[in-house]
Design an enzyme around this catalytic site. Structure first.
Site, PDB file in Angstrom:
ATOM      1  N   ASP A   1      38.030  87.524  41.322  1.00  0.00           N
ATOM      2  CA  ASP A   1      37.627  87.791  39.940  1.00  0.00           C
ATOM      3  C   ASP A   1      36.710  89.025  39.904  1.00  0.00           C
ATOM      4  O   ASP A   1      35.700  89.070  40.610  1.00  0.00           O
ATOM      5  CB  ASP A   1      36.887  86.548  39.424  1.00  0.00           C
ATOM      6  CG  ASP A   1      36.544  86.627  37.950  1.00  0.00           C
ATOM      7  OD1 ASP A   1      37.278  87.281  37.191  1.00  0.00           O
ATOM      8  OD2 ASP A   1      35.526  86.005  37.558  1.00  0.00           O
TER       9      ASP A   1
ATOM     10  N   HIS B   1      30.719  87.384  28.638  1.00  0.00           N
ATOM     11  CA  HIS B   1      30.462  86.457  29.746  1.00  0.00           C
ATOM     12  C   HIS B   1      29.174  85.660  29.556  1.00  0.00           C
ATOM     13  O   HIS B   1      28.121  86.237  29.332  1.00  0.00           O
ATOM     14  CB  HIS B   1      30.334  87.246  31.053  1.00  0.00           C
ATOM     15  CG  HIS B   1      31.607  87.918  31.478  1.00  0.00           C
ATOM     16  ND1 HIS B   1      32.727  87.222  31.850  1.00  0.00           N
ATOM     17  CD2 HIS B   1      31.945  89.221  31.583  1.00  0.00           C
ATOM     18  CE1 HIS B   1      33.689  88.061  32.184  1.00  0.00           C
ATOM     19  NE2 HIS B   1      33.245  89.293  32.017  1.00  0.00           N
TER      20      HIS B   1
ATOM     21  N   GLY C   1      35.488  85.487  29.474  1.00  0.00           N
ATOM     22  CA  GLY C   1      34.383  84.942  28.690  1.00  0.00           C
ATOM     23  C   GLY C   1      34.794  83.722  27.889  1.00  0.00           C
ATOM     24  O   GLY C   1      34.417  83.563  26.729  1.00  0.00           O
TER      25      GLY C   1
ATOM     26  N   ASN D   1      39.860  83.093  31.222  1.00  0.00           N
ATOM     27  CA  ASN D   1      38.887  82.937  32.305  1.00  0.00           C
ATOM     28  C   ASN D   1      37.703  82.099  31.829  1.00  0.00           C
ATOM     29  O   ASN D   1      37.117  82.397  30.770  1.00  0.00           O
ATOM     30  CB  ASN D   1      38.346  84.306  32.729  1.00  0.00           C
ATOM     31  CG  ASN D   1      39.331  85.086  33.558  1.00  0.00           C
ATOM     32  OD1 ASN D   1      40.527  84.781  33.587  1.00  0.00           O
ATOM     33  ND2 ASN D   1      38.833  86.094  34.250  1.00  0.00           N
ATOM     34  N   VAL D   2      37.364  81.104  32.607  1.00  0.00           N
ATOM     35  CA  VAL D   2      36.205  80.267  32.276  1.00  0.00           C
ATOM     36  C   VAL D   2      35.357  80.067  33.529  1.00  0.00           C
ATOM     37  O   VAL D   2      35.880  79.662  34.577  1.00  0.00           O
ATOM     38  CB  VAL D   2      36.636  78.875  31.735  1.00  0.00           C
ATOM     39  CG1 VAL D   2      35.405  78.095  31.267  1.00  0.00           C
ATOM     40  CG2 VAL D   2      37.648  78.997  30.604  1.00  0.00           C
TER      41      VAL D   2
END
Ligand code: 13P
Length: 281
Positions: A82, A178, A207, A228-229
């Site tokens: 990432d 984020h 985010g 994305n988490v």
């Protein structure tokens, strides 16, 4: 089954109208948590390791953990880097067995971003590894809505970038950020619509934490391929630890402590999977 390149998962998501969960992991228990939730909800999964966590976790350890978990899980799993910072870092992850990498040179100038992303794509694709890149700026959620809005991705530039680089997925800036938001995020849905219609590769939104469920569902319905988490899951894990540790001042069997974190994180993951699978067919 062995780890799979994430391009395969994103293709399936587009076909079946869902969004693939890309969940950050950094140790055995967080990896077990996201995989257990994926298994329970019957969802493919991208485990990803934030570049700055590699020093703690080790790319080789994370690849070994993900590989073994994947062999014990019936849903397909990909392991990705990432926000990779360089060609060298991406290659190090690939050499250690990651099945995907992100190369994030969104802070560099456009030409450098294109050039280095192309280098990573060429090396990664020859090894069957998928590549994500980023255009525009996804900053920290403690920033103001105006600051977050300043770095949004230009759809026309994004279309050229995807075509020039041959990436498998593009992370875009559309108003998410984020971490935990200082102010309610304002997502630019028309911009997302345009990106989805003219960029010739799957679209990724970063985010995913603290973004209202309704906004997530709307983005999922519009066709984002990967969300994305990170922070929400880490918070879930930490809350589990806090609860059990505050239940007694005495020694608590460490296994029970680690399980409490993992179980609390599983619940958060299951909720996210519910949002991402809302329109799945
Ligand atoms: P959050 O921590 O806000 O969920 O963001 C994670 C992320 O986008 C990782 O790339």
């Amino acid at each position: 089954m062995p780890l799979v390149p994430f391009a395969d998962l994103l293709a399936d998501a587009l076909k079946h109208h869902y969004t693939v969960a890309a969940f950050n992991v950094l140790n055995l228990e967080t990896a077990q948590a996201v995989a257990e939730a994926a298994e329970r909800s019957g969802s493919p999964l991208i485990m990803q390791v934030f570049h700055a966590h590699l020093a703690h976790s080790g790319a080789d350890f994370m690849a070994a953990i993900a590989e073994i978990i994947s062999r014990h899980t019936s849903v397909p799993i990909s392991l990705s880097l990432d926000h990779g910072r360089s060609y060298e870092q991406a290659m190090m992850c690939i050499e250690n067995g990651f099945s995907g990498v992100m190369i994030d040179l969104s802070s560099s100038d456009y030409e450098k971003n294109v050039e280095e992303t192309k280098r990573v794509v060429s090396a990664a694709h020859s090894r069957g590894v998928s590549v994500e890149a980023e255009l525009g700026k996804v900053i920290d959620a403690s920033s103001s809505v105006e600051e977050i809005g300043r770095g949004m991705t230009d759809p026309e530039v994004a279309a050229s970038f995807a075509a020039e680089t041959g990436i498998d997925a593009l992370a875009v800036s559309i108003g998410t950020a984020h971490g935990f938001y200082a102010d309610k995020p304002q997502i630019d849905f028309p911009r997302l619509e345009k990106l989805l219609s003219i960029v010739d590769c799957p679209i990724v939104v970063h985010g995913g934490s603290d973004t209202p469920d309704d906004d997530v569902i709307r983005m999922v319905g519009m066709g984002i391929s990967k969300l994305n988490v990170g922070t929400d899951l880490m918070m879930g894990y930490e809350n589990g630890l806090r609860r059990i540790l505050s239940s007694s001042p005495d020694f608590i069997d460490l296994q029970k402590v680690l399980e409490a974190g993992r179980d609390a994180e599983i619940e958060v993951c299951l909720h996210k999977f519910g949002l991402l699978n809302k329109f799945r067919i």
